[in-house]
Structures are given as structure tokens and as C-alpha cells.
Design an enzyme around this catalytic site. Structure first.
Site, mmCIF file in Angstrom:
data_model
loop_
_atom_site.group_PDB
_atom_site.id
_atom_site.type_symbol
_atom_site.label_atom_id
_atom_site.label_comp_id
_atom_site.label_asym_id
_atom_site.label_seq_id
_atom_site.Cartn_x
_atom_site.Cartn_y
_atom_site.Cartn_z
ATOM 1 C CE LYS A 1 -7.725 0.319 0.375
ATOM 2 N NZ LYS A 1 -8.173 -0.262 1.656
ATOM 3 C CB SER B 1 -0.952 0.009 1.197
ATOM 4 O OG SER B 1 -0.227 -0.063 2.423
ATOM 5 C CG HIS C 1 -3.822 -1.020 -2.041
ATOM 6 N ND1 HIS C 1 -4.258 0.284 -2.135
ATOM 7 C CD2 HIS C 1 -3.699 -1.280 -0.715
ATOM 8 C CE1 HIS C 1 -4.382 0.805 -0.923
ATOM 9 N NE2 HIS C 1 -4.041 -0.125 -0.045
#
Length: 403
Positions: free
Chosen positions: A249, A190, A218
């Protein structure tokens, strides 16, 4: 002793943090309808600065999608605001099971389970599958939720150097006789934006009889023809025991999921404390996530635009001589070194219309404070070219450019 006296140590610690440029504070920011790549700093008043948001995780630009908003509105009017209980009591709605079945189908797994957020998924899962007599092998740069899950489980933490398979192999050999062994890694890290060595992790998992858990927070929604994630495009999906991802996300929403075998999911329903002892997610949110899952799979152009955006932006900064972390993801970390410089850089960018937050220890290692740029499919090429030019000017002023 009064309250003021008993909490004096807090004031002292906060003062020390401020002196080291490590103190944090909450800053309000508001969305701008129809502009998912931008934000307003402050309370949302129109006279406040309109900022290009280069610190968000709305990778595919879905956070304001009309179809998601309408799906949530319909269910909100029908079901109300909250579920009213945990899923194992009376809070389980049919829509939750339908979403989990759709996720399992998307991920080509036997079953899936939805959690309130990524932190609760990681802490709940790790605490459920390992305990005091076990050992967990964790990449040095794994997310804090993974580390906290290990600590809460009371299993032994064996932290290996970032992506160092030789070090991991040595640790696995040292603990080869332990009852249960779990390897945990982020797929995309991240704060650095680089990728785990998944194929090598699979080999070590088999060699030492360990379980493997991969956090695709991610990378889910971003990699793969339909956004299935990094494990799929690397061809190792079937070798991963516990597959975790988030909706906060690329999905532009909130929440998390865990995929795997039916046995794993049944076990978690009975053992994951963060699921058992939490009120079920709001039904309207579940509806929004379900719609986002459809969009993630169908609107391939979003991934293509995102890839073009982050590669182009990275190329601009590299040519300008900035020190960047190595990677090929929407996360582009620009290393500036000391905490004060990172804060000054971030403040200067905001004065010039760019929201780009300074990341400092303990989130990253000492001496590697950075501006963590995070790209979105909602950004235009013009916005990113202008942003790169502004970053160059600030870099020259602060003396952090390579050339």
C-alpha cells in the site's frame, strides 16, 4: 460423468451471481510511466482511456519512484529473478536480514520478519500462535485474510460487533478460562476507512490476559512522523504483541512484515507455515522495499499531501450530500446501497475517465454496496476537484445523492 457434467453446478452458481449483480471478472489495467495516480484500462495501448485511478492503494505515490526502480534493477542484474528456495533452505540472502533489521528499528521493536504478502503474513501468524483449544476475538469488519487465518488455525472464532468494546468484553468474559486468547483487529478498516479503538483493546487485553495482534496494512507508512503507523501515534505500540504491516500500500511495492519480540519472531521462523514452505521473495523486490522504507521515513511531504487530498475530497462529497463512511483516512467509501446501482455508478465514472471500483457483498455487508475511493499523494488538487464534480453529475443521474 464427463468434466462438463461434473462442473455444471459451477455454471449455475455463476449464473445466480450474475443475476444478483455479484459476479466478478478480471479487467486489465496498465500503469502510465511518470503518472502514478493514473492508469490505462486494457492492455496499455495508447489509444485506450487514460483514467484517474481512485481505486488503488498506492497511498504515497511511490510505485514508480526512480530510486526504487534503480535499486531493483541493480540487484536484478546481480542476483537474477528469483531466490530459488525457501529461506530455511538456501534462499536466504543477507539483504533480507538487513531489511528486517531496518524494519525493526523503524518500528522500535526487537525483531521483524518479512512475508511474501499480507495474506500469507496473517494466515501464517494466526495459525502459528493459536490452535484447536484456543479462541480468537475478531472485529466483524476485519480483512478476509484474518478470518481465513483463524479458520485455518482451528481455533474458535468469536466475532465481535464492529468496534463494540462492550460486546468484545462480554465475549472475553465468556471465554476467560480458555488456554490462549488472541484479539485481532485492523488498525484502519479496508472497506470503511475508520479506525480501531486501540486504547480500549489494550485495556481489555490486560484485563483478560489476551494477546493482541494489529494489522496496519492501511495505516503503516501513513500515520506518524516517519510513517510508523497508528499504534505509534496512539501511544500503544509497546502494548501490541504482534504488529503486522504491508509493503503493497503506502510502500508502493509488494510483501508484508511482522514485528514484535525476538521470541515471537524466532517462534514464527519455526512455526509459520506460509514462511517455511514458501520460496523466498525475489531479491530485487527486497531491494526495492528497502529503498521504499528510506523514502517513507524521509519524505514527510507525501503524508502531508495525502492527508490534504483525502480530507479535501471527502469534504467535497459530503457537501454534495453523498452518504460516506465515517473516518479520517485515504479510504473514502461512498455508500450507494444495492449492487446494480454500484456497478452502474462505477461504469459511468469509467466512461468519464475515473477508475473507481464497485465493492459488493461478500466483501461488504448486504445492502451496503459502495464505491470505495482511495486517495494518493500522487493526485493533484485539480484532478480531485474535477473528479468530485463528475461524481456529482453521475450521482444526480442515478439518484443516489442526499441533496
Amino acid at each position: 460423468m464427463n468434466v462438463e457434467s461434473s462442473l455444471k453446478w459451477m455454471k449455475q452458481e455463476l449464473a445466480s451471481m450474475e443475476e444478483a449483480s455479484l459476479k466478478r471478472s478480471l479487467q486489465a489495467g496498465s500503469a502510465i510511466p511518470g503518472l502514478p495516480g493514473r492508469m490505462l484500462r486494457g492492455t496499455g495501448e495508447l489509444n485506450l482511456p487514460n483514467l484517474l485511478n481512485l481505486s488503488g492503494n498506492n497511498y504515497l505515490g511511490l510505485s514508480q519512484h526512480p530510486a526504487m526502480i534503480e535499486a531493483m534493477r541493480e540487484v536484478l542484474l546481480q542476483e537474477g529473478v528469483g531466490a530459488g528456495a525457501s529461506r530455511l533452505v538456501t534462499g536466504n540472502r543477507p539483504a533480507y536480514t538487513e531489511l528486517e533489521e531496518a524494519i525493526a528499528d523503524w518500528q522500535s521493536c526487537e525483531a521483524a520478519l518479512v512475508f511474501a504478502n499480507g495474506y500469507m503474513a496473517n494466515t501464517g501468524v494466526i495459525r502459528a500462535v493459536v490452535g484447536r483449544d484456543d479462541v480468537v476475538f475478531s472485529d466483524q469488519l476485519n480483512h478476509a485474510s484474518i478470518v481465513d487465518g483463524i479458520l485455518m488455525s482451528r481455533a474458535e472464532l468469536a466475532r465481535y460487533r464492529h468496534n463494540d468494546m462492550e460486546h468484545l468484553g462480554a465475549l472475553l468474559h465468556k471465554h476467560r478460562d480458555r488456554k490462549r486468547k488472541l484479539i485481532v483487529t485492523d488498525a484502519v478498516f479496508s472497506m470503511d476507512g475508520d479506525q480501531a479503538r486501540l486504547e480500549d483493546l489494550i485495556l481489555l487485553k490486560h484485563e483478560y490476559g489476551a494477546m493482541l495482534m494489529v494489522d496496519e496494512a492501511h495505516s503503516g507508512g501513513i500515520y506518524g512522523r516517519h510513517g510508523e503507523g497508528l499504534c505509534h501515534i496512539r501511544g500503544v505500540k509497546d502494548e501490541v504483541d504482534i504488529h503486522m504491516g504491508t509493503f503493497s500500500k503506502a510502500f508502493g511495492a509488494y510483501g508484508a512484515y511482522v514485528c514484535g519480540s525476538r521470541t515471537l519472531i524466532d517462534f514464527l521462523v519455526n512455526k509459520a507455515r506460509t514462511l517455511i514452505y514458501s520460496t523466498a521473495m525475489p531479491p530485487a523486490l527486497v531491494a526495492g522495499i528497502a529503498q521504499a522504507l528510506v523514502l517513507v521515513q524521509q519524505e514527510h511531504w507525501r503524508r502531508e499531501r495525502l492527508r490534504t487530498n483525502h480530507r479535501s475530497f471527502r469534504s467535497h462529497l459530503e457537501k454534495m450530500g453523498f452518504v460516506l463512511g465515517i473516518g479520517d483516512s485515504p479510504i473514502v467509501p461512498m455508500i450507494v446501497g444495492d449492487n446494480e446501482t454500484a456497478l452502474r455508478f462505477s461504469a459511468a465514472l469509467e466512461e468519464n475517465g475515473i477508475a473507481a471500483v464497485a465493492i459488493r457483498p461478500p466483501t461488504v455487508q448486504e445492502g451496503t454496496a459502495r464505491i470505495r475511493f482511495s486517495l494518493s499523494a500522487a493526485h493533484t488538487d485539480k484532478e480531485l476537484r474535477e473528479a468530485a464534480a463528475c461524481i456529482r453529475e453521475v450521482g444526480l443521474q442515478l439518484g443516489v445523492m442526499g441533496r
